[in-house]
Design a protein around this motif. Structure first.
Motif, PDB file in Angstrom:
ATOM      1  N   SER A 190      35.122  38.382  35.361  1.00  0.00           N
ATOM      2  CA  SER A 190      35.183  38.240  33.903  1.00  0.00           C
ATOM      3  C   SER A 190      33.867  37.741  33.316  1.00  0.00           C
ATOM      4  O   SER A 190      33.549  38.004  32.163  1.00  0.00           O
ATOM      5  CB  SER A 190      36.314  37.278  33.524  1.00  0.00           C
ATOM      6  OG  SER A 190      36.050  35.964  33.984  1.00  0.00           O
ATOM      7  N   MET A 191      33.088  37.019  34.117  1.00  0.00           N
ATOM      8  CA  MET A 191      31.789  36.520  33.663  1.00  0.00           C
ATOM      9  C   MET A 191      30.755  37.628  33.569  1.00  0.00           C
ATOM     10  O   MET A 191      29.889  37.613  32.685  1.00  0.00           O
ATOM     11  CB  MET A 191      31.277  35.442  34.626  1.00  0.00           C
ATOM     12  CG  MET A 191      31.989  34.117  34.537  1.00  0.00           C
ATOM     13  SD  MET A 191      31.545  33.034  35.937  1.00  0.00           S
ATOM     14  CE  MET A 191      29.752  33.166  35.940  1.00  0.00           C
ATOM     15  N   GLY A 192      30.853  38.606  34.472  1.00  0.00           N
ATOM     16  CA  GLY A 192      29.831  39.627  34.528  1.00  0.00           C
ATOM     17  C   GLY A 192      28.525  39.074  35.075  1.00  0.00           C
ATOM     18  O   GLY A 192      28.477  37.978  35.642  1.00  0.00           O
ATOM     19  N   LYS A 193      27.444  39.818  34.893  1.00  0.00           N
ATOM     20  CA  LYS A 193      26.145  39.385  35.405  1.00  0.00           C
ATOM     21  C   LYS A 193      25.106  39.235  34.301  1.00  0.00           C
ATOM     22  O   LYS A 193      23.918  39.048  34.574  1.00  0.00           O
ATOM     23  CB  LYS A 193      25.640  40.384  36.449  1.00  0.00           C
ATOM     24  CG  LYS A 193      26.522  40.479  37.693  1.00  0.00           C
ATOM     25  CD  LYS A 193      25.929  41.422  38.718  1.00  0.00           C
ATOM     26  CE  LYS A 193      26.800  41.472  39.980  1.00  0.00           C
ATOM     27  NZ  LYS A 193      26.235  42.380  41.003  1.00  0.00           N
ATOM     28  N   THR A 194      25.567  39.285  33.043  1.00  0.00           N
ATOM     29  CA  THR A 194      24.628  39.228  31.922  1.00  0.00           C
ATOM     30  C   THR A 194      23.895  37.901  31.865  1.00  0.00           C
ATOM     31  O   THR A 194      22.667  37.848  31.698  1.00  0.00           O
ATOM     32  CB  THR A 194      25.373  39.458  30.599  1.00  0.00           C
ATOM     33  OG1 THR A 194      26.085  40.691  30.669  1.00  0.00           O
ATOM     34  CG2 THR A 194      24.393  39.514  29.434  1.00  0.00           C
TER      35      THR A 194
ATOM     36  N   THR B 285      25.686  29.822  36.689  1.00  0.00           N
ATOM     37  CA  THR B 285      26.880  30.279  37.405  1.00  0.00           C
ATOM     38  C   THR B 285      27.866  29.147  37.665  1.00  0.00           C
ATOM     39  O   THR B 285      29.064  29.275  37.377  1.00  0.00           O
ATOM     40  CB  THR B 285      26.481  30.936  38.735  1.00  0.00           C
ATOM     41  OG1 THR B 285      25.526  31.964  38.495  1.00  0.00           O
ATOM     42  CG2 THR B 285      27.703  31.533  39.418  1.00  0.00           C
ATOM     43  N   LEU B 286      27.382  28.039  38.215  1.00  0.00           N
ATOM     44  CA  LEU B 286      28.263  26.932  38.598  1.00  0.00           C
ATOM     45  C   LEU B 286      29.010  26.325  37.414  1.00  0.00           C
ATOM     46  O   LEU B 286      30.225  26.124  37.501  1.00  0.00           O
ATOM     47  CB  LEU B 286      27.476  25.863  39.355  1.00  0.00           C
ATOM     48  CG  LEU B 286      28.294  24.688  39.901  1.00  0.00           C
ATOM     49  CD1 LEU B 286      29.364  25.195  40.863  1.00  0.00           C
ATOM     50  CD2 LEU B 286      27.397  23.684  40.598  1.00  0.00           C
ATOM     51  N   PRO B 287      28.337  26.005  36.286  1.00  0.00           N
ATOM     52  CA  PRO B 287      29.099  25.458  35.144  1.00  0.00           C
ATOM     53  C   PRO B 287      30.170  26.412  34.628  1.00  0.00           C
ATOM     54  O   PRO B 287      31.254  25.974  34.244  1.00  0.00           O
ATOM     55  CB  PRO B 287      28.008  25.222  34.088  1.00  0.00           C
ATOM     56  CG  PRO B 287      26.754  25.044  34.863  1.00  0.00           C
ATOM     57  CD  PRO B 287      26.878  25.970  36.033  1.00  0.00           C
TER      58      PRO B 287
END
Length: 263
Positions: A151-155, A175-177
């Motif tokens: 859902s985050m994608g790589k943008t 990424t971690l937060p």
């Protein structure tokens, strides 16, 4: 149609939760016979926490669940991050294998773990319980975090790289937060699954490693008593609280704060 579905859902919830409510109610019954209500009392809970066997079982369950949660969360998070780097087709195939421990019946999982430990000549106890719990818990962590990563994608990661961030800075500050609510949710779910497990624990436990579900089972064989109701109520209460917290963190997104990236 909407009213009919609402009524149907209400009946399903009542069917699921009324037995738990009755169990909790009779844990306060001032009688050793569950068939008759004699009055309200708390002495079953007092007697319960004066029982050294119950305390030992509770401490075993908490220790095993905590170690399992820490190990499964770390390993599952690393696995989910690793899978996220693959192309879609390869990731789909590899992710499919993660569903196997979930789909396999618990009794088969427990038996297979027992055979492995027997072949390795490992003595059954807390260590084998922890290994078994980690084994079936990792899949849940990977599936939850893989869904969140998708859902985050790589943008955001690509934007951070364009701004000059190193891979470690991108992971630490981007990424971690974003993944943290999912990690907390997965860890709470893992803790719940571990402390609630009976079937697999039944196969791989040994002397001195009796968990709370196993102790409840040993008590039930001698007949259902108010102490069992009290102990079961405590266990159900812990599980409900953990599941609510897990759901809360799972649905929690980023806080929406804006600011300059620290790199």
């Amino acid at each position: 149609m909407k009213k009919a579905l609402l009524t149907y859902s209400s009946f399903i919830l009542l069917f699921l939760y009324i037995p738990l409510v009755i169990l909790a109610l009779y844990s306060f019954n001032d009688s050793r016979i569950n068939a008759a209500w004699k009055g309200f009392t708390l002495h079953w809970y007092v007697d319960l926490f004066q029982n050294e066997a119950v305390i030992d079982a509770l401490l075993n369950s908490l220790l095993i669940a905590l170690v399992t949660t820490a190990a499964a969360t770390v390993l599952g998070t690393l696995c989910a991050l690793g899978l996220h780097t693959y192309k879609q087709r390869t990731r789909t195939i590899l992710s499919g294998f993660m569903y196997v421990p979930i789909l396999v019946p618990d009794i088969l999982m427990g038996l297979s773990m027992l055979l492995v430990f027997s072949q390795l000549h490992w003595e059954l106890g807390k260590f084998t319980l922890i290994i078994a719990h980690i084994t079936f818990s990792i899949s849940f962590v990977v599936i939850l975090l893989s869904a969140r990563l998708a859902s985050m994608g790589k943008t955001l990661q690509e934007a951070a790289s364009d701004l000059g961030a190193t891979p470690w800075q991108t992971f630490r500050y981007v990424t971690l937060p974003a993944l943290l609510p999912g990690i907390i949710s997965a860890s709470l779910l893992t803790f719940t699954l571990s402390i609630d497990d009976f079937v697999i624990s039944f196969f791989v436990s040994g002397p001195g490693s009796t968990t709370l579900p196993l102790y409840i089972y040993s008590m039930v064989k001698r007949g259902v008593t108010p102490e069992i109701n009290a102990l079961s109520t405590i266990l159900v209460g812990m599980i409900v609280i953990l599941m609510i917290l897990s759901e809360k963190f799972q649905t929690k997104g980023t806080d929406g704060r804006k600011g300059q990236l620290p790199f």
